[in-house]
Motif scaffolding. Structure first.
Motif, PDB file in Angstrom:
ATOM      1  N   TYR A  94     -20.834 -35.248  -2.197  1.00  0.00           N
ATOM      2  CA  TYR A  94     -21.446 -34.207  -1.379  1.00  0.00           C
ATOM      3  C   TYR A  94     -22.759 -33.716  -1.993  1.00  0.00           C
ATOM      4  O   TYR A  94     -23.025 -33.894  -3.179  1.00  0.00           O
ATOM      5  N   SER A  95     -23.544 -33.031  -1.153  1.00  0.00           N
ATOM      6  CA  SER A  95     -24.740 -32.323  -1.601  1.00  0.00           C
ATOM      7  C   SER A  95     -24.470 -30.826  -1.593  1.00  0.00           C
ATOM      8  O   SER A  95     -23.590 -30.342  -0.875  1.00  0.00           O
ATOM      9  N   TYR A  96     -25.250 -30.096  -2.385  1.00  0.00           N
ATOM     10  CA  TYR A  96     -25.196 -28.634  -2.416  1.00  0.00           C
ATOM     11  C   TYR A  96     -26.570 -28.073  -2.071  1.00  0.00           C
ATOM     12  O   TYR A  96     -27.598 -28.631  -2.469  1.00  0.00           O
ATOM     13  N   VAL A  97     -26.600 -26.944  -1.364  1.00  0.00           N
ATOM     14  CA  VAL A  97     -27.805 -26.129  -1.253  1.00  0.00           C
ATOM     15  C   VAL A  97     -27.458 -24.767  -1.828  1.00  0.00           C
ATOM     16  O   VAL A  97     -26.477 -24.132  -1.411  1.00  0.00           O
ATOM     17  N   LEU A  98     -28.249 -24.304  -2.811  1.00  0.00           N
ATOM     18  CA  LEU A  98     -27.929 -23.105  -3.573  1.00  0.00           C
ATOM     19  C   LEU A  98     -28.996 -22.036  -3.387  1.00  0.00           C
ATOM     20  O   LEU A  98     -30.197 -22.346  -3.408  1.00  0.00           O
ATOM     21  N   TRP A  99     -28.563 -20.784  -3.219  1.00  0.00           N
ATOM     22  CA  TRP A  99     -29.447 -19.631  -3.167  1.00  0.00           C
ATOM     23  C   TRP A  99     -29.241 -18.845  -4.460  1.00  0.00           C
ATOM     24  O   TRP A  99     -28.149 -18.302  -4.702  1.00  0.00           O
ATOM     25  N   THR A 108     -19.931 -25.889 -14.495  1.00  0.00           N
ATOM     26  CA  THR A 108     -20.330 -27.225 -14.928  1.00  0.00           C
ATOM     27  C   THR A 108     -21.535 -27.160 -15.843  1.00  0.00           C
ATOM     28  O   THR A 108     -22.176 -26.105 -15.997  1.00  0.00           O
ATOM     29  N   ASN A 109     -21.868 -28.303 -16.438  1.00  0.00           N
ATOM     30  CA  ASN A 109     -23.010 -28.431 -17.336  1.00  0.00           C
ATOM     31  C   ASN A 109     -24.155 -29.099 -16.581  1.00  0.00           C
ATOM     32  O   ASN A 109     -24.063 -30.269 -16.206  1.00  0.00           O
ATOM     33  N   ILE A 110     -25.225 -28.352 -16.349  1.00  0.00           N
ATOM     34  CA  ILE A 110     -26.346 -28.861 -15.556  1.00  0.00           C
ATOM     35  C   ILE A 110     -26.989 -30.081 -16.211  1.00  0.00           C
ATOM     36  O   ILE A 110     -27.386 -31.034 -15.528  1.00  0.00           O
ATOM     37  N   LYS A 137     -27.594 -39.060  -6.170  1.00  0.00           N
ATOM     38  CA  LYS A 137     -28.496 -40.207  -6.154  1.00  0.00           C
ATOM     39  C   LYS A 137     -27.898 -41.373  -5.363  1.00  0.00           C
ATOM     40  O   LYS A 137     -28.590 -42.341  -5.075  1.00  0.00           O
ATOM     41  N   ASP A 138     -26.586 -41.271  -5.043  1.00  0.00           N
ATOM     42  CA  ASP A 138     -25.952 -42.267  -4.186  1.00  0.00           C
ATOM     43  C   ASP A 138     -25.355 -41.537  -2.979  1.00  0.00           C
ATOM     44  O   ASP A 138     -25.513 -40.331  -2.841  1.00  0.00           O
ATOM     45  N   LEU A 163     -27.028 -37.970 -12.343  1.00  0.00           N
ATOM     46  CA  LEU A 163     -26.311 -38.334 -11.123  1.00  0.00           C
ATOM     47  C   LEU A 163     -26.856 -37.651  -9.875  1.00  0.00           C
ATOM     48  O   LEU A 163     -26.612 -38.109  -8.758  1.00  0.00           O
ATOM     49  N   TYR A 164     -27.590 -36.542 -10.067  1.00  0.00           N
ATOM     50  CA  TYR A 164     -28.068 -35.754  -8.936  1.00  0.00           C
ATOM     51  C   TYR A 164     -29.560 -35.486  -9.073  1.00  0.00           C
ATOM     52  O   TYR A 164     -30.092 -35.384 -10.183  1.00  0.00           O
TER      53      TYR A 164
END
Length: 328
Positions: free
Chosen positions: A152-157, A115-117, A147-148, A123-124
């Protein structure tokens, strides 16, 4: 000369100030985006869902300036996905191999890797969460939060040495993990490009061109969409002797599709199936069956399905669906 020097100092000051103001988590994600596209690497990883663990291998390399990708499923029937530039080939058991013209692979890779950050920033929220070790190396941790409450949310390492993604947890609205991508081993080497260059000479299937139809050709429309989701594809075809219309939506990170068909004796008024982050929600209204399939929470899928509006001529006042009598 003095004026030039003053101007140069002012420019440095502005650039430094802008860098300080940048969200460090967003900067880190941009580095990750760049590394994923430009490095030559091989990842062995597992995809963990509630009742399953699936081992996979992903290799990426630049071959003569063109991005190549290869995913191999390491257990069960032989399955592979090969991408050469903007062509993706799929090899599945019991299905003839086929190729589609696209730059993204439909495969068990974290969507954040394709994806394109910059597009996601509206939106996030990108939140730094400190650092930790993963796959034996130090990583920076970033949370990608909508933001809504509609996705889903992501947690990234993210590897501190080369910015490659080593772990991604997909979280529901309560913060509980529903799917996890976890790298077990990582190799970054120019030798991978030499190995991947062999794919350039492989004889792959011919490209399958899917017919696109405009949004106005459909007999229905989705009237409630989460902010940022836009239609990217629509189609009409026959599935099990029923005419099925479909439309795909994306916010740049997540995707889902809406399918519309005439209900039959196998249709169920309300049905939900979940596999990791993938939801299938079916909804019957009148004589129409609506299915929502994709990477969105159950509540969002239900809201989307119930928002579909269609031509009144396709609704009949009374039908039997799965032994339940429905009245309008």
């Amino acid at each position: 000369m003095k004026l030039i020097l003053i101007g140069f100092v002012a420019l440095i000051s502005l650039v430094t100030h802008a860098t300080v103001e940048n969200n460090p988590a967003e900067v880190l994600l941009c580095h990750m985006n760049h590394a994923i596209v430009h490095l030559n690497y091989e990842l062995s990883y597992i995809l963990v869902r509630k009742n399953s663990i699936e081992p996979l291998r992903y290799r990426h390399a630049l071959v003569d300036g063109k991005s190549f990708g290869h995913i191999a499923y390491l257990s069960g029937p032989l399955r592979e996905v090969i991408r050469r530039g903007d062509e993706v080939s799929y090899f599945e058991p019991d299905i003839d191999p086929f190729m589609v013209a696209h730059t993204q692979m439909v495969a068990p890779l974290p969507a954040i890797m394709q994806t394109n950050i910059d597009r996601l920033a509206m939106l996030y929220d990108f939140v730094p969460l400190g650092s930790a070790r993963e796959t034996g190396v130090p990583c920076d941790i970033v949370r990608v939060s909508p933001k809504d409450g509609e996705r889903y949310s992501y947690v990234l390492w993210i590897n501190q040495q080369n910015y490659l993604l080593l772990r991604a947890d997909i979280l529901d609205r309560d913060g509980d993990p529903i799917e996890q991508y976890r790298v077990l081993s990582l190799i970054v080497s120019s030798q991978i490009s030499k190995a991947m260059s062999q794919l350039a000479s492989f004889e792959l299937p011919q490209v399958v061109y899917l017919p696109k139809q405009s949004k106005t050709d459909l007999q229905w429309q989705v009237t409630v969409l989460p902010n940022g989701f836009e239609p990217i594809y629509s189609n009409r075809g026959l599935i099990t002797e029923r005419t099925v219309e479909s439309q795909m939506f994306s916010d740049g990170l997540l995707r889902f599709s809406v399918y519309f068909a005439e209900a039959d004796e196998l249709s169920v008024r309300e049905h939900l199936v979940r596999k990791g982050s993938i939801i299938l929600h079916s909804h019957v209204e009148g004589n129409a069956e609506i299915m929502v399939v994709g990477d969105i929470p159950p509540r969002t899928a239900k809201k989307v399905a119930e928002s579909v509006r269609f031509n009144p001529l396709v609704i009949t006042p009374k039908i039997n669906v799965a032994n339940d009598e429905v009245q309008n």
